[in-house]
Write a protein that holds these residues in place. Structure first.
Motif, PDB file in Angstrom:
ATOM      1  N   GLU A 192     -15.617 -69.709  25.287  1.00 38.98           N
ATOM      2  CA  GLU A 192     -15.755 -70.308  23.959  1.00 38.98           C
ATOM      3  C   GLU A 192     -16.462 -71.647  24.076  1.00 38.98           C
ATOM      4  O   GLU A 192     -16.116 -72.475  24.926  1.00 38.98           O
ATOM      5  N   VAL A 193     -17.464 -71.877  23.232  1.00 34.65           N
ATOM      6  CA  VAL A 193     -18.188 -73.144  23.203  1.00 34.65           C
ATOM      7  C   VAL A 193     -18.320 -73.580  21.754  1.00 34.65           C
ATOM      8  O   VAL A 193     -18.935 -72.881  20.941  1.00 34.65           O
ATOM      9  N   ASP A 194     -17.749 -74.721  21.431  1.00 35.62           N
ATOM     10  CA  ASP A 194     -17.817 -75.233  20.073  1.00 35.62           C
ATOM     11  C   ASP A 194     -19.220 -75.732  19.748  1.00 35.62           C
ATOM     12  O   ASP A 194     -19.957 -76.188  20.622  1.00 35.62           O
ATOM     13  N   ILE A 195     -19.556 -75.675  18.471  1.00 40.32           N
ATOM     14  CA  ILE A 195     -20.818 -76.229  17.997  1.00 40.32           C
ATOM     15  C   ILE A 195     -20.677 -77.737  17.868  1.00 40.32           C
ATOM     16  O   ILE A 195     -19.700 -78.240  17.319  1.00 40.32           O
ATOM     17  N   THR A 233     -26.056 -72.734  35.752  1.00 38.90           N
ATOM     18  CA  THR A 233     -25.970 -73.624  34.594  1.00 38.90           C
ATOM     19  C   THR A 233     -26.666 -72.976  33.412  1.00 38.90           C
ATOM     20  O   THR A 233     -27.708 -72.350  33.561  1.00 38.90           O
ATOM     21  N   LEU A 234     -26.084 -73.149  32.221  1.00 44.10           N
ATOM     22  CA  LEU A 234     -26.658 -72.628  30.990  1.00 44.10           C
ATOM     23  C   LEU A 234     -27.161 -73.771  30.128  1.00 44.10           C
ATOM     24  O   LEU A 234     -26.513 -74.812  30.005  1.00 44.10           O
ATOM     25  N   ASP A 258     -21.475 -75.019  32.563  1.00 42.42           N
ATOM     26  CA  ASP A 258     -21.323 -74.103  33.681  1.00 42.42           C
ATOM     27  C   ASP A 258     -20.934 -72.735  33.124  1.00 42.42           C
ATOM     28  O   ASP A 258     -20.773 -72.557  31.912  1.00 42.42           O
ATOM     29  N   LEU A 259     -20.771 -71.756  33.999  1.00 41.02           N
ATOM     30  CA  LEU A 259     -20.568 -70.390  33.541  1.00 41.02           C
ATOM     31  C   LEU A 259     -19.185 -70.173  32.929  1.00 41.02           C
ATOM     32  O   LEU A 259     -18.931 -69.127  32.329  1.00 41.02           O
ATOM     33  N   GLU A 284     -18.875 -78.306  29.723  1.00 43.48           N
ATOM     34  CA  GLU A 284     -20.121 -79.077  29.630  1.00 43.48           C
ATOM     35  C   GLU A 284     -20.346 -79.860  30.915  1.00 43.48           C
ATOM     36  O   GLU A 284     -19.425 -80.481  31.445  1.00 43.48           O
ATOM     37  N   VAL A 285     -21.578 -79.823  31.418  1.00 43.11           N
ATOM     38  CA  VAL A 285     -21.937 -80.482  32.670  1.00 43.11           C
ATOM     39  C   VAL A 285     -23.212 -81.286  32.464  1.00 43.11           C
ATOM     40  O   VAL A 285     -23.832 -81.245  31.403  1.00 43.11           O
TER      41      VAL A 285
END
Length: 412
Positions: free
Chosen positions: A249-252, A275-276, A290-291, A295-296
């Motif tokens: 899950e990645v928040d906007i 890395t994405l 990262d996968l 956040e990196v």
């Protein structure tokens, strides 16, 4: 904030800084024009991106794996030297193989907005793509209306596809030679975008709760449509050989007023495969993960890149395709040192799309003396050379939508 307020604010902001970000390459030409006029580097936004990856193996449904190298009419380059480019300067859109070195035009698509409803001056619609996929056996591009999204794997044998209605509940692995889906990957979180890693061993699938290609516009304000409220939820990373993946899950990330007006916010892999790169339309626009979805920091090789990556890093990693220059030639682009961001060279071409080798690239460009910046074609350009080789005919139309087709590249 309701739809009308959101749209009005969006159009006002666009008027203030003269930046528009509808999807497709044609809109990146608008950005080229502005960069030449102001002599500054600017971020350029799109939905879709060119694929330049390495060899992968994709197993069939009942086997341990098979090679995805091309067969029949599309042959890999010999062990030494490059074959002559496969060029068709009289074709636009192209219907025969376009390629140079180990890089081929694997597919292309056209895009239009299907306007579905109108109420109180607000029109609603969906951006719809139509794809033409390379048949590796015949060396010709075949229209395939089944898919809303296509990412082509290296070797020109396999593509990851999504069915017509987004977001999709499964991902298909399509055999480009037979035209049949070899495997379906079911997902619990619906998917709206796909991209292979550079080495081709992984696939990132961006998940959405709503169609990221929805559009709205107000006829009494402006003719330019904008994206609706974003609905990105996160991403899957699949191992291509195993078909196994996990969701993160990645928040906007929103601005100070809680807004983010760019609906399509796809992820793609950085060169390291670990890395994405996540697109955002608020400042700062680029964020890296990262996968697992944490956040990196920015990987060193991508520090001076921009979204979309376009050609990105050269095969040996020593050069980075930069943005529009327009100094030595009416249309040209920068080649950068990926470690420092220093300008190493200026090369012909409006937009650098894919590396052919460590010194040559495929680009969009206009003809010598041409003033219409939308009347461009695919060309082969080389660092240190004033010459370019036409690979396709010129795009038709004089604006950002008519007669345009968007290329997707892969290693053959």
């Amino acid at each position: 904030m309701n739809v009308e307020e959101l749209l009005r604010d969006t159009l006002r902001e666009q008027a203030e800084d003269d930046r528009r970000t509808p999807p497709g390459f044609a809109d990146r030409v608008f950005a080229v024009r502005r960069r030449r006029r102001t002599r500054r580097i600017a971020s350029v936004a799109v939905a879709a991106a060119a694929v330049l990856a390495a060899v992968i193996a994709v197993p069939g449904p009942d086997s341990g794996g098979h090679d995805v190298r091309p067969a029949g009419g599309v042959h890999p380059e010999p062990a030494t030297g490059h074959p002559a480019p496969s060029a068709h300067p009289a074709q636009s859109p192209v219907h025969s193989l376009v390629a140079a070195g180990r890089t081929a035009l694997a597919a292309y698509y056209t895009q239009k907005t299907d306007w579905q409803s109108a109420h109180d001056g607000i029109r609603k619609g969906v951006n719809v793509r139509t794809y033409w996929l390379l048949d590796p056996k015949s060396g010709h591009y075949q229209k395939d209306t089944r898919w809303s999204w296509v990412a082509v794997a290296p070797g020109l044998h396999t593509a990851a596809v999504l069915e017509r209605h987004l977001p999709a509940s499964r991902i298909g692995l399509l055999d480009l030679t037979s035209g049949k889906v070899e495997r379906w990957l079911p997902v619990d979180h619906p998917v709206g975008g796909l991209e292979f890693s550079h080495d081709g061993t992984k696939l990132v699938a961006t998940t959405y709760s709503d169609n990221p290609d929805k559009q709205i516009k107000m006829d009494n304000i402006d003719r330019v449509p904008v994206s609706v409220t974003p609905s990105r939820t996160g991403f899957y990373v699949f191992g291509v050989a195993s078909g196994k993946g996990s969701w993160a899950e990645v928040d906007i990330v929103r601005d100070d007023q809680g807004n983010d007006i760019q609906a399509r916010q796809d992820f793609l892999f950085c060169r390291d495969g670990k890395t994405l790169w996540g697109r955002q339309s608020v400042t700062p626009g680029d964020r890296f993960y990262d996968l697992s979805g944490r956040e990196v920091g920015v990987p060193g090789a991508e520090r001076y890149g921009t979204w979309p990556l376009g050609a990105g890093l050269s095969p040996d990693g020593s050069r980075l395709a930069g943005e529009f220059a327009g100094e030595k030639w009416h249309t040209s682009s920068w080649i950068l040192d990926p470690r420092t961001g220093k300008r190493l060279a200026e090369v012909r071409g409006q937009m650098l799309l894919a590396w052919v080798d460590d010194k040559s690239l495929i680009a969009w460009d206009i003809a010598e003396g041409e003033k219409n910046e939308f009347h461009n074609r695919l060309v082969l350009v080389t660092i240190g050379s004033d010459k370019e080789v036409p690979l396709s005919g010129f795009l038709k139309g004089t604006d950002g939508s008519v007669g345009r087709w968007e290329p997707l590249f892969a290693e053959r």
